[in-house]
Design a protein around this motif. Structure first.
Motif, PDB file in Angstrom:
ATOM      1  N   VAL A  76      -6.500  66.065  -6.154  1.00 19.90           N
ATOM      2  CA  VAL A  76      -6.311  67.497  -6.365  1.00 19.90           C
ATOM      3  C   VAL A  76      -5.487  68.050  -5.204  1.00 19.90           C
ATOM      4  N   GLN A  77      -4.226  68.343  -5.460  1.00 19.88           N
ATOM      5  CA  GLN A  77      -3.386  68.995  -4.463  1.00 19.88           C
ATOM      6  C   GLN A  77      -3.563  70.504  -4.610  1.00 19.88           C
ATOM      7  N   PHE A  78      -3.598  71.203  -3.486  1.00 18.80           N
ATOM      8  CA  PHE A  78      -3.905  72.629  -3.573  1.00 18.80           C
ATOM      9  C   PHE A  78      -3.238  73.422  -2.468  1.00 18.80           C
ATOM     10  N   ASP A  79      -3.175  74.724  -2.698  1.00 15.60           N
ATOM     11  CA  ASP A  79      -2.674  75.654  -1.695  1.00 15.60           C
ATOM     12  C   ASP A  79      -3.500  76.929  -1.808  1.00 15.60           C
ATOM     13  N   SER A  80      -3.838  77.491  -0.666  1.00 17.51           N
ATOM     14  CA  SER A  80      -4.680  78.691  -0.651  1.00 17.51           C
ATOM     15  C   SER A  80      -4.573  79.353   0.711  1.00 17.51           C
ATOM     16  N   GLU A  81      -4.789  80.660   0.749  1.00 16.67           N
ATOM     17  CA  GLU A  81      -4.835  81.347   2.036  1.00 16.67           C
ATOM     18  C   GLU A  81      -6.074  80.938   2.815  1.00 16.67           C
ATOM     19  N   ASN A  82      -7.118  80.508   2.107  1.00 18.71           N
ATOM     20  CA  ASN A  82      -8.355  80.069   2.756  1.00 18.71           C
ATOM     21  C   ASN A  82      -8.559  78.588   2.443  1.00 18.71           C
ATOM     22  N   LEU A  83      -8.017  77.720   3.280  1.00 19.60           N
ATOM     23  CA  LEU A  83      -8.075  76.278   3.028  1.00 19.60           C
ATOM     24  C   LEU A  83      -9.499  75.742   3.087  1.00 19.60           C
TER      25      LEU A  83
ATOM     26  N   THR B 225      -9.037  62.418  12.457  1.00 19.72           N
ATOM     27  CA  THR B 225      -8.398  61.112  12.468  1.00 19.72           C
ATOM     28  C   THR B 225      -7.201  61.039  11.549  1.00 19.72           C
ATOM     29  N   LEU B 226      -6.930  62.057  10.748  1.00 26.50           N
ATOM     30  CA  LEU B 226      -5.783  62.051   9.852  1.00 26.50           C
ATOM     31  C   LEU B 226      -4.684  62.951  10.385  1.00 26.50           C
ATOM     32  N   ALA B 227      -3.436  62.486  10.284  1.00 29.43           N
ATOM     33  CA  ALA B 227      -2.315  63.337  10.651  1.00 29.43           C
ATOM     34  C   ALA B 227      -2.255  64.537   9.711  1.00 29.43           C
ATOM     35  N   LYS B 228      -1.696  65.641  10.213  1.00 27.51           N
ATOM     36  CA  LYS B 228      -1.614  66.829   9.371  1.00 27.51           C
ATOM     37  C   LYS B 228      -0.709  66.557   8.168  1.00 27.51           C
ATOM     38  N   PRO B 229      -1.202  66.788   6.960  1.00 24.35           N
ATOM     39  CA  PRO B 229      -0.433  66.446   5.762  1.00 24.35           C
ATOM     40  C   PRO B 229       0.597  67.512   5.415  1.00 24.35           C
ATOM     41  N   GLU B 230       1.624  67.087   4.677  1.00 20.72           N
ATOM     42  CA  GLU B 230       2.597  68.044   4.168  1.00 20.72           C
ATOM     43  C   GLU B 230       2.028  68.801   2.977  1.00 20.72           C
ATOM     44  N   ILE B 231       1.216  68.119   2.173  1.00 22.15           N
ATOM     45  CA  ILE B 231       0.557  68.724   1.016  1.00 22.15           C
ATOM     46  C   ILE B 231      -0.947  68.554   1.179  1.00 22.15           C
ATOM     47  N   TYR B 232      -1.687  69.638   1.075  1.00 18.22           N
ATOM     48  CA  TYR B 232      -3.135  69.559   1.215  1.00 18.22           C
ATOM     49  C   TYR B 232      -3.725  68.978  -0.066  1.00 18.22           C
ATOM     50  N   SER B 233      -4.629  68.029   0.092  1.00 14.28           N
ATOM     51  CA  SER B 233      -5.205  67.413  -1.098  1.00 14.28           C
ATOM     52  C   SER B 233      -6.591  66.870  -0.817  1.00 14.28           C
ATOM     53  N   ILE B 234      -7.351  66.704  -1.883  1.00 15.39           N
ATOM     54  CA  ILE B 234      -8.655  66.050  -1.824  1.00 15.39           C
ATOM     55  C   ILE B 234      -8.675  65.020  -2.941  1.00 15.39           C
ATOM     56  N   ALA B 235      -9.086  63.815  -2.599  1.00 12.76           N
ATOM     57  CA  ALA B 235      -9.108  62.722  -3.576  1.00 12.76           C
ATOM     58  C   ALA B 235     -10.516  62.176  -3.715  1.00 12.76           C
ATOM     59  N   GLY B 236     -10.831  61.742  -4.922  1.00  6.47           N
ATOM     60  CA  GLY B 236     -12.116  61.097  -5.186  1.00  6.47           C
ATOM     61  C   GLY B 236     -11.914  60.005  -6.218  1.00  6.47           C
ATOM     62  N   PHE B 237     -12.903  59.138  -6.347  1.00 10.70           N
ATOM     63  CA  PHE B 237     -12.761  57.959  -7.196  1.00 10.70           C
ATOM     64  C   PHE B 237     -13.852  57.929  -8.259  1.00 10.70           C
ATOM     65  N   LEU B 238     -13.407  57.757  -9.505  1.00 12.45           N
ATOM     66  CA  LEU B 238     -14.295  57.717 -10.655  1.00 12.45           C
ATOM     67  C   LEU B 238     -14.240  56.313 -11.253  1.00 12.45           C
ATOM     68  N   PRO B 239     -15.395  55.627 -11.384  1.00 11.44           N
ATOM     69  CA  PRO B 239     -15.371  54.288 -11.984  1.00 11.44           C
ATOM     70  C   PRO B 239     -14.680  54.321 -13.346  1.00 11.44           C
ATOM     71  N   LEU B 240     -13.823  53.344 -13.592  1.00 11.62           N
ATOM     72  CA  LEU B 240     -13.036  53.329 -14.820  1.00 11.62           C
ATOM     73  C   LEU B 240     -13.897  52.781 -15.963  1.00 11.62           C
ATOM     74  N   LEU B 241     -14.591  53.684 -16.626  1.00 11.77           N
ATOM     75  CA  LEU B 241     -15.469  53.349 -17.740  1.00 11.77           C
ATOM     76  C   LEU B 241     -15.036  54.152 -18.969  1.00 11.77           C
ATOM     77  N   ASP B 242     -15.669  53.868 -20.099  1.00 14.32           N
ATOM     78  CA  ASP B 242     -15.339  54.616 -21.324  1.00 14.32           C
ATOM     79  C   ASP B 242     -15.580  56.110 -21.151  1.00 14.32           C
TER      80      ASP B 242
ATOM     81  N   ILE C  79      -6.639  79.961  -5.691  1.00 17.96           N
ATOM     82  CA  ILE C  79      -6.366  78.602  -5.245  1.00 17.96           C
ATOM     83  C   ILE C  79      -5.446  77.945  -6.266  1.00 17.96           C
ATOM     84  N   LYS C  80      -4.244  77.564  -5.826  1.00 12.18           N
ATOM     85  CA  LYS C  80      -3.291  76.901  -6.708  1.00 12.18           C
ATOM     86  C   LYS C  80      -3.595  75.407  -6.750  1.00 12.18           C
ATOM     87  N   ILE C  81      -3.704  74.863  -7.946  1.00 17.78           N
ATOM     88  CA  ILE C  81      -4.160  73.486  -8.134  1.00 17.78           C
ATOM     89  C   ILE C  81      -3.115  72.658  -8.887  1.00 17.78           C
TER      90      ILE C  81
END
Length: 308
Positions: free
Chosen positions: A8-15, A51-68, A89-91
């Protein structure tokens, strides 16, 4: 096993608010290995670092098991995320298919040895480090569980545990994730440590991390469950490093497990949600003895009011 990586890439005045709301959606659908790629101000020197360098695009990632069922779950996640436009919040949502091994290895380059307090340091299990004689080293491999210790909410929680946990205490960790707080409690002299999490993956990861840190198996108990399904026995120290609305929901159960001598540490709270926590504390006869602030995050140490 393969996973659908949801980005989920996003932009907001309140990160910070955007971060919490997106993470809340991810956690509510039990996504694994949530990674927040969002810039935060550096804390005071020596008290945890990002521990992460400042990103050019703000994002949050998560992983969903690939099931039916993952197609249906993804559509629900997508709908909730797009509804965040109500909060200005722009998504933008992207997905890709990854192998568990590829994910678990690729992020390790960003997780470094990190001093959290003057004597507690988080060390990735795969990196070398020469410790000082009096330094407490936590060997950690978060795997697919939440908690490297470097996020402000966890760093503040660790500091408060170091301050208030007394040797010989019985410690409860609610939402244990990687098991980092359990390990720290053990290293600080807790007599008995209970960890609960509603994610089976987190329980397995915590077990491995406790073993890496040579914590005696007779010292701790790990259970995949929720607080309301545990015995309401009293604890000397309780930690809940979750998010604000979950803390509000479980605070009655926490209070039930406190005596007047118990110290409870609440973290994962953004400043905008602090008033909700304060109201819930008052409702459950609890009061603040110490507050910590870092960036937009708040951590509280609380006690139970004396009955008259």
């Amino acid at each position: 096993m393969q996973f659908k990586k949801i980005i989920v890439q996003f932009d907001s005045e309140n990160l910070i608010l955007a971060e919490e709301l997106i993470c809340d959606i991810f956690f509510s659908f039990n996504l694994k290995g949530v990674i927040c790629d969002i810039p935060l101000d550096e804390p005071d020197e020596g008290f945890g670092t990002n521990t992460l360098a400042k990103p050019e695009i703000y994002s949050i990632a998560g992983f969903l098991p690939l099931l039916d069922s993952s197609v249906i779950l993804f559509e629900k996640i997508k709908k909730k995320a797009l509804n965040l436009s109500d909060y200005n919040i722009k998504i933008d949502i992207k997905t890709e298919i990854v192998d568990e091994k590829d994910w678990s290895e690729s992020w390790k380059a960003y997780f470094n040895v990190t001093p959290i307090t003057d004597r507690i340091t988080i060390k990735p299990a795969w990196k070398d480090y020469d410790a000082r004689k009096d330094e407490i080293i936590i060997h950690l491999d978060p795997g697919m569980a939440f908690g490297t210790g470097t996020h402000p909410s966890t760093a503040m929680c660790i500091k408060l545990i170091e301050t208030y946990l007394e040797p010989g205490s019985i410690f409860l960790d609610i939402g244990t994730g990687s098991g980092i707080l359990m390990i720290i409690a053990a290293k600080l002299g807790a007599w008995r440590i209970i960890g609960i999490d509603n994610d089976e993956v987190a329980i397995k990861v915590a077990q491995k991390n406790l073993a890496k840190n040579e914590i005696n198996t007779g010292l701790f108990d790990l259970t995949c469950t929720t607080l309301d399904k545990t015995d309401p026995i009293p604890y000397d120290c309780i930690a809940a490093n979750i998010i604000a609305h979950v803390i509000v929901d479980i605070l009655p159960g926490i209070s039930m497990r406190m005596t007047e001598n118990t110290t409870t540490i609440l973290s994962g709270i953004i400043k905008e949600r602090q008033n909700e926590i304060l109201a819930a504390l008052e409702k459950n006869h609890l009061f603040i003895i110490h507050e910590e602030y870092m960036d937009e995050w708040v951590a509280l140490a609380v006690k139970k009011k004396t009955r008259r």
